[in-house]
Scaffold this motif. Sequence first.
Motif, PDB file in Angstrom:
ATOM      1  N   TYR A  91      55.392  40.326  75.280  1.00 46.55           N
ATOM      2  CA  TYR A  91      55.990  40.323  73.939  1.00 46.55           C
ATOM      3  C   TYR A  91      57.513  40.262  73.944  1.00 46.55           C
TER       4      TYR A  91
ATOM      5  N   ASN B 170      49.722  49.599  70.209  1.00 41.44           N
ATOM      6  CA  ASN B 170      49.264  48.301  70.719  1.00 41.44           C
ATOM      7  C   ASN B 170      50.424  47.647  71.460  1.00 41.44           C
ATOM      8  N   PRO B 171      50.116  46.768  72.422  1.00 40.00           N
ATOM      9  CA  PRO B 171      51.155  46.279  73.336  1.00 40.00           C
ATOM     10  C   PRO B 171      52.368  45.658  72.623  1.00 40.00           C
ATOM     11  N   GLY B 172      52.115  44.935  71.534  1.00 42.86           N
ATOM     12  CA  GLY B 172      53.217  44.302  70.818  1.00 42.86           C
ATOM     13  C   GLY B 172      54.181  45.331  70.258  1.00 42.86           C
ATOM     14  N   ARG B 173      53.616  46.383  69.703  1.00 44.11           N
ATOM     15  CA  ARG B 173      54.445  47.422  69.121  1.00 44.11           C
ATOM     16  C   ARG B 173      55.185  48.192  70.215  1.00 44.11           C
TER      17      ARG B 173
END
Lengths: 449, 449
Positions: B64, B30-33
């Motif tokens: 992020y 996922n983008p945050g990770r």
Amino acid sequence: MVNTLFLPELREMLQLGQETDLREFCVTLNPGRTAEFMEGLEDAEVWAVLQHAEPYRRAEIFGYFEENRKLKMLTREPAEQAAALVEEIPPDDRVDLIHGLPAETVANILPLLPAIDRRDIERLRSYVEGTAGSLMTTDVAKLAERFTAREALEELGRRASDLETIYYLYVVDDNNLLRGIVSARQLVSAISNTTKTLGDMMETDVVVALVNEDQESVAGKVERFNLLAIPVVDSGRQLLGIITHDDVIDVVREELTEDAQRIAAVAPLEDDFLRIGLFKLSYKRGIWLTILFFAALLTAFALRAYEDELEAFAWLVWFIPLIISAGGNSGSQSATLVITAMTGGEVKNSDLPRVLSREFVVSLLLGGFLALIGFLVALAIAPTAWAALVIPCTLLSVIFCGCMCGVTLPILFKRMGLDPALMSNPFVAGIVDILGIVIYINVARVLLG
Amino acid sequence: MVNTLFLPELREMLQLGQETDLREFCVTLNPGRTAEFMEGLEDAEVWAVLQHAEPYRRAEIFGYFEENRKLKMLTREPAEQAAALVEEIPPDDRVDLIHGLPAETVANILPLLPAIDRRDIERLRSYVEGTAGSLMTTDVAKLAERFTAREALEELGRRASDLETIYYLYVVDDNNLLRGIVSARQLVSAISNTTKTLGDMMETDVVVALVNEDQESVAGKVERFNLLAIPVVDSGRQLLGIITHDDVIDVVREELTEDAQRIAAVAPLEDDFLRIGLFKLSYKRGIWLTILFFAALLTAFALRAYEDELEAFAWLVWFIPLIISAGGNSGSQSATLVITAMTGGEVKNSDLPRVLSREFVVSLLLGGFLALIGFLVALAIAPTAWAALVIPCTLLSVIFCGCMCGVTLPILFKRMGLDPALMSNPFVAGIVDILGIVIYINVARVLLG
């Protein structure tokens, strides 16, 4: 401010038993506003009005009253009506309410609920306060991978009356293990695609909360990843429930309020200021006041040890409160700034050198300025200009020490795994008080001796 | 803590130009990770990796990173690439970023954006910081009343790529006036109903924010009504945008952090603790330190006025810091508790009598307890047991006054329209310091004179 606009009309409708009008009143406005207009009514009147709303709407409106009123109504009104209402309240709110009800009321209401709700309540009640489990709701939109977007929407439509809000769609396998999530955005974009299934479109790298995870850690994840809701799973990745954004705001508010209280040396109340018992409140304040008191007692012994100096230069006594409070105030400013910056994620343990070097400059600026004012005043009071020099030299040193202590202690406490907000200010105050006296008398000895 | 797990692999992929792997890296997690795994890379490397993601995903991942890194990358990298990225960033975040960019960079990027985005940015930039307008995004799902649920879902599906998340569906007329809202829950429940239109199912009593409304007031509405998003309208009820729950959490955090800083007598920083200029920081701390300093100066003059008493009973001097700090600490506890309770909505102006009567009891309990300890210590230091009585009598009175001042001033300041958090503690400290000295010497006069 209680809104009294509709009170006379509502009372008249109740007296005359105008059922249609009352029903109308319950649906026209949004539920929050409906509750607002009823705030001025007696509890029994509110309850009577609510009986005219559809069950789901009734629970929605009821949700907007103050915790205390809700508890009173549920306790005093007939158990059958109370149970019918409780059945419709979202699972997480319902459990919070039950925590506050007298055991007798709970014993009356629970047996009247459907078995499935009763089991749900018992399960949620078993989670420890402050963990993810205690915050979650079990109203979750979950489906299997094989559904297409349109099928999923139709399936959700059939269940929608049980779901508070549809945040995300959670994809689970036959054993209720969380496989992935699909956002409303993804679902809606795929509505015209008849072959793509949830399995094809789901995001499999899901940010989850463990059921025993601390609520502040959960809130941190929701904030960092900007989530509407976070799924709660057990150690085997079974989907147990979700925590929604509104509960996260409550956690953030609670956490920061406790920080502010700890900074002022009060053990967190964990209850409303006007509701907490007075002995409990005195205790939560008393422990820290007593610790601070013993720290301040040291100053009495220090001053006694300097009896001769204080007798020789009596005017030194007049500046004691000024010097101690200048050190204490600058130290508590520094500590508070570092504590709030650490809570907000701006300052990490590793930033200590940078924080110290910045504080070095700031403390000299602040200390220099106040020393200047202090010198001007001391010139008017001290016997000679040379003697007056004691005051600015002391102020500069004390403010410098106060600031340095203030920024260092919170970071050290955090490194040691202690709560910086709880420990820092009392320690800073204690250290700076005693240091202030010692510095003061020794500066005086050097300059005047 | 920087996650270094993938750094060597990422660097290798960049060096060898392994485009497929890099593209894969950008979509798997996922983008945050994804952003988390890149934190350890240099800015230029991050930028190079991002060029392999689809535009929408690229903006998501970019979102992020820390504010500072984002600004640096946008400033240093080619304007064309920066503009392509900015185009995909959600409107509210995009404007916040542009606020932080050097004017030159903005002048390079803006002309490269499509006219519609440029106009959107210009409009959003014009709203005053701290108002609803400055928080809102213009990504809104809006439709006309005539659509059925299914048509609405299909229409949204076509536009979904422009919408960050679908919170609610906003129903507007031809002039963009807000007519009502439909929740995802309502929309999905009605999916099989082919005749019901949005106009039939919408809620018309909508909680809205005015574009000039203060952000804390907006956050209060969102919290009270548990909203996912609140529509922002102008005075003519034109729908301008929405404010989403994540921005509300930020406002709550900001508001409470400022409260804690004000309680410790620091003017709110309005900037990161590690980023704010040192002169600005010194100024924000210095004003209140100076005010507190002048208040403490009064104690010097008071003590000078009591020169004779202090000379006659030299041991009285030793307890001065103790007495002042006991009064100050209990007063600041009281003030902080009232301030946080007012911010949390637990205490209203009208609660003053109740607060006072409760504080009356608590202050006597706390004062009594500390007086007892103080008496025991004084017995060891004072010349006679009778003389030692000065200490407990003073402590009880000073703590009582400290607590009463502490709870009264914040409520009075609020009634007068002043900020209770900013004013209370300095005033309480000043009043209690001087009162402490006056009470002390007069108690001594009565008992020893």
